[in-house]
Write a protein that holds these residues in place. Sequence first.
Motif, PDB file in Angstrom:
ATOM      1  N   GLN A   1      -3.126 -16.942   2.467  1.00 25.87           N
ATOM      2  CA  GLN A   1      -3.373 -15.531   2.785  1.00 25.87           C
ATOM      3  C   GLN A   1      -2.987 -15.252   4.228  1.00 25.87           C
ATOM      4  N   PHE A   2      -2.560 -14.020   4.467  1.00 27.86           N
ATOM      5  CA  PHE A   2      -2.242 -13.616   5.835  1.00 27.86           C
ATOM      6  C   PHE A   2      -2.127 -12.100   5.879  1.00 27.86           C
ATOM      7  N   GLU A   3      -2.491 -11.527   7.037  1.00 28.89           N
ATOM      8  CA  GLU A   3      -2.395 -10.084   7.227  1.00 28.89           C
ATOM      9  C   GLU A   3      -1.886  -9.809   8.640  1.00 28.89           C
ATOM     10  N   LEU A   4      -0.967  -8.850   8.737  1.00 30.64           N
ATOM     11  CA  LEU A   4      -0.413  -8.469  10.028  1.00 30.64           C
ATOM     12  C   LEU A   4      -0.404  -6.955  10.139  1.00 30.64           C
ATOM     13  N   LEU A   5      -0.896  -6.452  11.260  1.00 32.74           N
ATOM     14  CA  LEU A   5      -0.927  -5.016  11.510  1.00 32.74           C
ATOM     15  C   LEU A   5       0.181  -4.624  12.479  1.00 32.74           C
ATOM     16  N   SER A   6       0.560  -3.367  12.440  1.00 31.44           N
ATOM     17  CA  SER A   6       1.528  -2.856  13.403  1.00 31.44           C
ATOM     18  C   SER A   6       0.946  -2.966  14.813  1.00 31.44           C
ATOM     19  N   GLY A   7       1.772  -3.358  15.764  1.00 29.28           N
ATOM     20  CA  GLY A   7       1.309  -3.446  17.139  1.00 29.28           C
ATOM     21  C   GLY A   7       0.306  -4.548  17.379  1.00 29.28           C
ATOM     22  N   GLU A   8       0.370  -5.609  16.586  1.00 27.76           N
ATOM     23  CA  GLU A   8      -0.569  -6.730  16.710  1.00 27.76           C
ATOM     24  C   GLU A   8       0.202  -8.022  16.949  1.00 27.76           C
ATOM     25  N   VAL A   9      -0.351  -8.872  17.805  1.00 31.48           N
ATOM     26  CA  VAL A   9       0.129 -10.245  17.918  1.00 31.48           C
ATOM     27  C   VAL A   9      -0.894 -11.118  17.200  1.00 31.48           C
ATOM     28  N   HIS A  10      -0.469 -11.697  16.084  1.00 29.44           N
ATOM     29  CA  HIS A  10      -1.370 -12.449  15.226  1.00 29.44           C
ATOM     30  C   HIS A  10      -0.939 -13.914  15.254  1.00 29.44           C
TER      31      HIS A  10
ATOM     32  N   LEU B   1       0.774  -3.880   7.878  1.00 27.51           N
ATOM     33  CA  LEU B   1       2.228  -4.006   7.869  1.00 27.51           C
ATOM     34  C   LEU B   1       2.646  -5.086   6.883  1.00 27.51           C
ATOM     35  N   VAL B   2       1.936  -6.229   6.902  1.00 25.52           N
ATOM     36  CA  VAL B   2       2.175  -7.327   5.961  1.00 25.52           C
ATOM     37  C   VAL B   2       0.838  -7.764   5.382  1.00 25.52           C
ATOM     38  N   GLN B   3       0.817  -7.973   4.084  1.00 23.58           N
ATOM     39  CA  GLN B   3      -0.385  -8.516   3.437  1.00 23.58           C
ATOM     40  C   GLN B   3       0.049  -9.546   2.405  1.00 23.58           C
ATOM     41  N   ILE B   4      -0.360 -10.786   2.628  1.00 23.60           N
ATOM     42  CA  ILE B   4      -0.027 -11.889   1.727  1.00 23.60           C
ATOM     43  C   ILE B   4      -1.313 -12.338   1.046  1.00 23.60           C
ATOM     44  N   THR B   5      -1.269 -12.456  -0.272  1.00 20.84           N
ATOM     45  CA  THR B   5      -2.469 -12.795  -1.040  1.00 20.84           C
ATOM     46  C   THR B   5      -2.160 -13.903  -2.036  1.00 20.84           C
ATOM     47  N   ASP B   6      -3.000 -14.942  -2.049  1.00 21.93           N
ATOM     48  CA  ASP B   6      -2.957 -16.017  -3.054  1.00 21.93           C
ATOM     49  C   ASP B   6      -1.565 -16.608  -3.242  1.00 21.93           C
ATOM     50  N   LEU B   7      -0.869 -16.853  -2.154  1.00 20.84           N
ATOM     51  CA  LEU B   7       0.501 -17.361  -2.235  1.00 20.84           C
ATOM     52  C   LEU B   7       0.482 -18.866  -2.502  1.00 20.84           C
TER      53      LEU B   7
ATOM     54  N   LYS C   1       2.936  -7.948   0.226  1.00 19.87           N
ATOM     55  CA  LYS C   1       3.049  -6.498   0.350  1.00 19.87           C
ATOM     56  C   LYS C   1       3.546  -6.135   1.751  1.00 19.87           C
ATOM     57  N   ILE C   2       4.445  -5.182   1.813  1.00 17.86           N
ATOM     58  CA  ILE C   2       4.915  -4.599   3.056  1.00 17.86           C
ATOM     59  C   ILE C   2       4.533  -3.124   3.041  1.00 17.86           C
ATOM     60  N   ASP C   3       3.772  -2.681   4.033  1.00 17.70           N
ATOM     61  CA  ASP C   3       3.277  -1.300   4.078  1.00 17.70           C
ATOM     62  C   ASP C   3       2.537  -0.923   2.796  1.00 17.70           C
ATOM     63  N   GLY C   4       1.804  -1.886   2.224  1.00 18.48           N
ATOM     64  CA  GLY C   4       1.010  -1.626   1.035  1.00 18.48           C
ATOM     65  C   GLY C   4       1.776  -1.678  -0.273  1.00 18.48           C
ATOM     66  N   ARG C   5       3.079  -1.987  -0.204  1.00 16.81           N
ATOM     67  CA  ARG C   5       3.911  -2.000  -1.417  1.00 16.81           C
ATOM     68  C   ARG C   5       4.328  -3.437  -1.725  1.00 16.81           C
ATOM     69  N   ALA C   6       4.092  -3.886  -2.959  1.00 19.92           N
ATOM     70  CA  ALA C   6       4.464  -5.241  -3.371  1.00 19.92           C
ATOM     71  C   ALA C   6       5.981  -5.390  -3.354  1.00 19.92           C
ATOM     72  N   VAL C   7       6.452  -6.503  -2.785  1.00 18.43           N
ATOM     73  CA  VAL C   7       7.893  -6.731  -2.674  1.00 18.43           C
ATOM     74  C   VAL C   7       8.227  -8.139  -3.137  1.00 18.43           C
ATOM     75  N   GLU C   8       9.478  -8.307  -3.552  1.00 18.10           N
ATOM     76  CA  GLU C   8      10.029  -9.630  -3.839  1.00 18.10           C
ATOM     77  C   GLU C   8      11.083  -9.921  -2.776  1.00 18.10           C
ATOM     78  N   ILE C   9      10.955 -11.059  -2.106  1.00 11.46           N
ATOM     79  CA  ILE C   9      11.870 -11.398  -1.017  1.00 11.46           C
ATOM     80  C   ILE C   9      12.720 -12.574  -1.481  1.00 11.46           C
ATOM     81  N   ALA C  10      13.893 -12.244  -2.024  1.00  6.76           N
ATOM     82  CA  ALA C  10      14.720 -13.245  -2.684  1.00  6.76           C
ATOM     83  C   ALA C  10      15.460 -14.156  -1.713  1.00  6.76           C
ATOM     84  N   ASP C  11      15.753 -13.658  -0.513  1.00  6.02           N
ATOM     85  CA  ASP C  11      16.530 -14.447   0.446  1.00  6.02           C
ATOM     86  C   ASP C  11      16.363 -13.828   1.831  1.00  6.02           C
TER      87      ASP C  11
END
Length: 536
Positions: free
Chosen positions: A48-57, A28-34, A86-96
């Motif tokens: 780095q961080f990774e979150l799956l659907s239906g997971e408490v991380h 669901l979320v994948q953060i790399t080398d931030l 990445k959200i659902d495997g797609r790279a995104v920019e989160i401006a605000d």
Amino acid sequence: MSTAAPATPNQPAISATSAMPATSTAPLVQITDLCKAFSGVKALDRGQFELLSGEVHALMGENGAGKSTLMKVLAGVYQKDSGEVKIDGRAVEIADPRAAQALGIGIVHQELNLMNHLSAAHNIFVGREPMKHFGLVLDEDAINAQAAAIFARMHLHLDPRTVVGELTVAKQQMVEIAKALSFDSRVLIMDEPTAALNDAEIAELFRIIRGLKAQGVGIVYISHKMDELKQISDRVTVMRDGQYIGTVPTASTPMETIISMMVGRTLDASDRVVPDTSANEVLLDVRGISRGQAIKNASFTLRRGEILGLAGLMGAGRTELARAVFGADPVDAGEVHVRGTKVQIRSPQDAVAHGIGYLSEDRKRFGLATGLNVETNVVLATLDRFSSGGFWLDQNAIHATARDYVQRLAIKTPSVEQQVRLLSGGNQQKIVIAKWLLRDCDILFFDEPTRGIDVGAKSEIYKLLDALAAQGKAIVMISSELPEILRMSHRVLVMCEGRITGELSAAEATQESIMHLATLRPSAVDVVDTVEPVLA
């Protein structure tokens, strides 16, 4: 399945995978080398961080480890310097934050952000209220119905028309969660969600979290409370000094391993020797203190060099007893003797004059002036010593004294001019301790001394308390954490419903024996008081 090993400062962060709940192939979320820096100082270094659907991380680390910065980048509060989200495997920019909400990312901050005069429904949809009559009139029926639908999804029984100011803190937090879910959030970030909740409220929160998890919501859970992690999380990711250390499965990973990952060393109290203080001078003798229904005929002694643990359930009267001895609250009956002499303590000023200091459980409200700098807070209780002719303060002496205590207590601050509000909870607590040490207090009440601080800072506070006791200070430590009471106390007093129901030596004290006394009702105590003299 592989697990993570802690990284050393000279090693890159180590990734890990583990058995998870069934989910889609892409995280669901994948953060790399931030990376993120503030004024040239790196707060995140290849995070780095990774979150799956239906997971408490769970996301863990000492204060300043980079947890909040990482999540604020994900929530759009900060913008990254480099790296990828990445959200659902797609790279995104989160401006605000609005962009994060559009991506289904919601955050529930530790400090609640609600308007107490508005209803729960209005708080949830503030600025987005449904309108009618060509957008001229607020559609109350629609806003209440939409809020009720979210509450139903959470299996929460709450009238959306209830004014938020009338709700408990726990229910207000549920409204914050509902507000986040109103944006169709699939990612929910929860920052220290149980900090102000009691056990029953925590159980209710966990019920809601499990319900959201079953619906496929991915939850990032930030907490310092180790026992909670075992109950609620699937995986734990640990950060240290802005870097990713590793990710491990919660169920099969010992808490000691997670603590070692967090602090870069093993915290072991097994070799702590409890000194025998039974022959030491009695510094404080409290006799028959009573105050309404809060404190009922409480008596105890405190010896030089002793750490006396004060245990009990919420509402047992521990804080009330400490405040009464300190003169913060009036008493109906009782006496206080300091070094064998009966003293009159009608105010905190009287207590301080007799060498008694009190470190409140709410250090930000009662222990610190958070808008002022470190040196001012250190000398706050002793300003008269630094005045020249009663008019001018000796700033050089204040500066030198503050620097001395910062060094002695290993307070981590850029300088003594730093505002206290910008420091971690552990360092704030050390500043309160420095204030009372400078005041030459030999008797110290520590009320929940490690509340809200991370495990590494807790270890430092423990060492500091041991060192103070070794120097001859007499300490009463109030704590709701039984492992903390057992680890630190030379003796343990237990309270229930305003009464001291028992005393245990360090050798006698166990979680079971403490809980037995903590639930010993007044009727049972009365029976014991009646029977024991006959048996004697």
